[in-house]
Enzyme design. Structure first.
Site, mmCIF file in Angstrom:
data_model
loop_
_atom_site.group_PDB
_atom_site.id
_atom_site.type_symbol
_atom_site.label_atom_id
_atom_site.label_comp_id
_atom_site.label_asym_id
_atom_site.label_seq_id
_atom_site.Cartn_x
_atom_site.Cartn_y
_atom_site.Cartn_z
ATOM 1 N N ASP A 88 -12.128 1.248 4.405
ATOM 2 C CA ASP A 88 -12.730 1.930 5.565
ATOM 3 C C ASP A 88 -13.781 2.911 5.035
ATOM 4 O O ASP A 88 -13.548 4.127 5.005
ATOM 5 C CB ASP A 88 -11.636 2.690 6.337
ATOM 6 C CG ASP A 88 -10.544 1.745 6.818
ATOM 7 O OD1 ASP A 88 -10.767 1.049 7.818
ATOM 8 O OD2 ASP A 88 -9.485 1.684 6.171
ATOM 9 N N GLU A 104 0.886 -1.181 0.000
ATOM 10 C CA GLU A 104 0.000 0.000 0.000
ATOM 11 C C GLU A 104 0.922 1.229 0.000
ATOM 12 O O GLU A 104 0.949 1.993 -0.960
ATOM 13 C CB GLU A 104 -0.907 -0.026 1.232
ATOM 14 C CG GLU A 104 -1.856 1.163 1.348
ATOM 15 C CD GLU A 104 -2.657 1.159 2.658
ATOM 16 O OE1 GLU A 104 -2.237 0.490 3.624
ATOM 17 O OE2 GLU A 104 -3.700 1.861 2.703
HETATM 18 N N1 ADE Z 1 -6.332 -0.274 9.000
HETATM 19 C C1 ADE Z 1 -7.480 0.175 8.484
HETATM 20 N N2 ADE Z 1 -7.314 0.558 7.207
HETATM 21 C C2 ADE Z 1 -6.012 0.334 6.901
HETATM 22 C C3 ADE Z 1 -5.225 0.515 5.751
HETATM 23 N N3 ADE Z 1 -5.719 1.025 4.622
HETATM 24 N N4 ADE Z 1 -3.919 0.189 5.811
HETATM 25 C C4 ADE Z 1 -3.396 -0.306 6.934
HETATM 26 N N5 ADE Z 1 -4.104 -0.494 8.041
HETATM 27 C C5 ADE Z 1 -5.398 -0.185 8.033
HETATM 28 ZN ZN ZN Z 2 -7.092 -2.200 4.877
#
Ligand code: ADE
Ligand code: ZN
Length: 325
Positions: free
Chosen positions: A278, A199
């Site tokens: 999220d 990410e």
């Molecule tokens: N916890 C919630 N969303 C997240 C994300 N995008 N990357 C890492 N941890 C997370």
């Molecule tokens: Zn996540």
């Protein structure tokens, strides 16, 4: 509702990357704060929404963990998960594999039993409505291996209600390899294995997730595209990527949705899926992720069908359920 919106909502699909804590809407945050007498540094839900301007993952995580302080009781966890599951079922979701972060709650004195009981009730209520749900326990990677082991041990009484384990929270500087032994222990318990990687972290973290932790799916995986050998490995082994376009936009992983690598992932033959991460923080639930990405990348209805089919194939649901697409 436009034709495409109806088309997306009617596609049978799975959501494989959603954090239940990330479905806490500001209105619910206020309601729970009042009920549990937890002070909030905001005066209204609108003010909370205005605070949601992030330039990187850590900006988000700081507000995210602070907001979760309102979650205290079994009833709170039930209400949170139940509202999310009802909402996505209305958008044509047939299967959900939902992350939860026990350490974000036990670390502030909420018993794991309360978290599990609330989530299990929501999962059972969803099953009654023919929505299939699995729970994936995530370890917080900014904490130690020892704390991850303690969490896994504390979860053993709930083993039958947990589908797998994952790894989340601050990625940069927290390589997956540190959690090798706890993932081995989880595998010995028969749990499925996934991890956030690529990410913000480099391709090396995706390699470690695959080769050191032995994960079956990679959560995000965007930066894997920087490494041709890694792309080939993901393609050859049909390792699913649970990609989260609106999250990537809001956290600055991509400068705009038109620059999102999702279409390239499909062109490279990767098993990419679309997910919301999220949704209460990033401006859209699963259907909006499909629709806004389709508009930005000019995805065809066939591309959308492929993405939905990928999500069912990539799920850990028993084969009979995964074949309903
Ligand atoms: N916890 C919630 N969303 C997240 C994300 N995008 N990357 C890492 N941890 C997370
Ligand atoms: Zn996540």
């Amino acid at each position: 509702m436009t034709d495409l919106s109806e088309f997306v909502r009617e596609l049978p699909k799975a959501e494989l990357h959603v954090h239940v804590e990330g479905t806490l809407e500001p209105e619910t945050m206020f309601e729970l704060a009042r009920r549990n007498r937890v002070p909030l540094p905001y005066t209204s839900p609108a003010e909370v929404r205005r605070a949601y301007r992030f330039s990187k993952l850590q900006d988000f995580l700081d507000l995210y963990y602070a907001g979760q302080q309102v979650l205290r009781t079994e009833e709170d966890f039930f209400a949170l998960a139940d509202a999310y599951l009802r909402r996505v079922q209305a958008d044509g979701v047939r299967r959900v594999e939902m992350f939860f972060d026990p350490q974000a709650h036990t670390g502030r004195g909420v018993p794991l039993g309360a978290v599990m009981a609330g989530l299990q009730r929501a999962v059972d209520a969803a099953a009654e409505r023919s929505l299939s749900v699995g729970l994936i326990l995530c370890f917080l990677r900014h904490l130690s291996e020892r704390e991850a082991f303690e969490t896994l041990e504390a979860a053993e009484p709930f083993r039958d209600r947990i589908l797998g384990v994952g790894l989340d929270s601050s990625e940069a500087g927290h390589p997956p390899a540190r959690f090798k032994r706890v993932f081995e222990a989880a595998r010995e318990l028969g749990l499925r294995l996934v991890a956030h990687a690529g990410e913000e972290g480099p391709p090396e973290y995706v390699w470690q997730a695959l080769d050191v932790l032995g994960v079956e799916r990679v959560d995000h995986g965007n930066r894997a595209l920087e490494d041709a050998a890694l792309v080939e490995r993901l393609r050859r082994d049909r390792i699913p990527l649970t990609v989260c376009p609106l999250s990537n936009l809001e956290l600055g992983v991509v400068p705009d949705l038109a620059a999102h690598p999702l279409k390239r992932m499909l062109e490279l033959g990767l098993l990419a899926t679309v997910n919301s991460d999220d949704p209460a923080y990033f401006g859209g639930y699963l259907a909006e992720n499909y629709l806004r990405t389709a508009a930005a990348l000019d995805l065809s209805p066939e591309d959308l069908r492929t993405l939905a089919r990928n999500s069912l194939q990539a799920s850990f649901a028993p084969p009979a359920e995964g074949e309903t697409a």
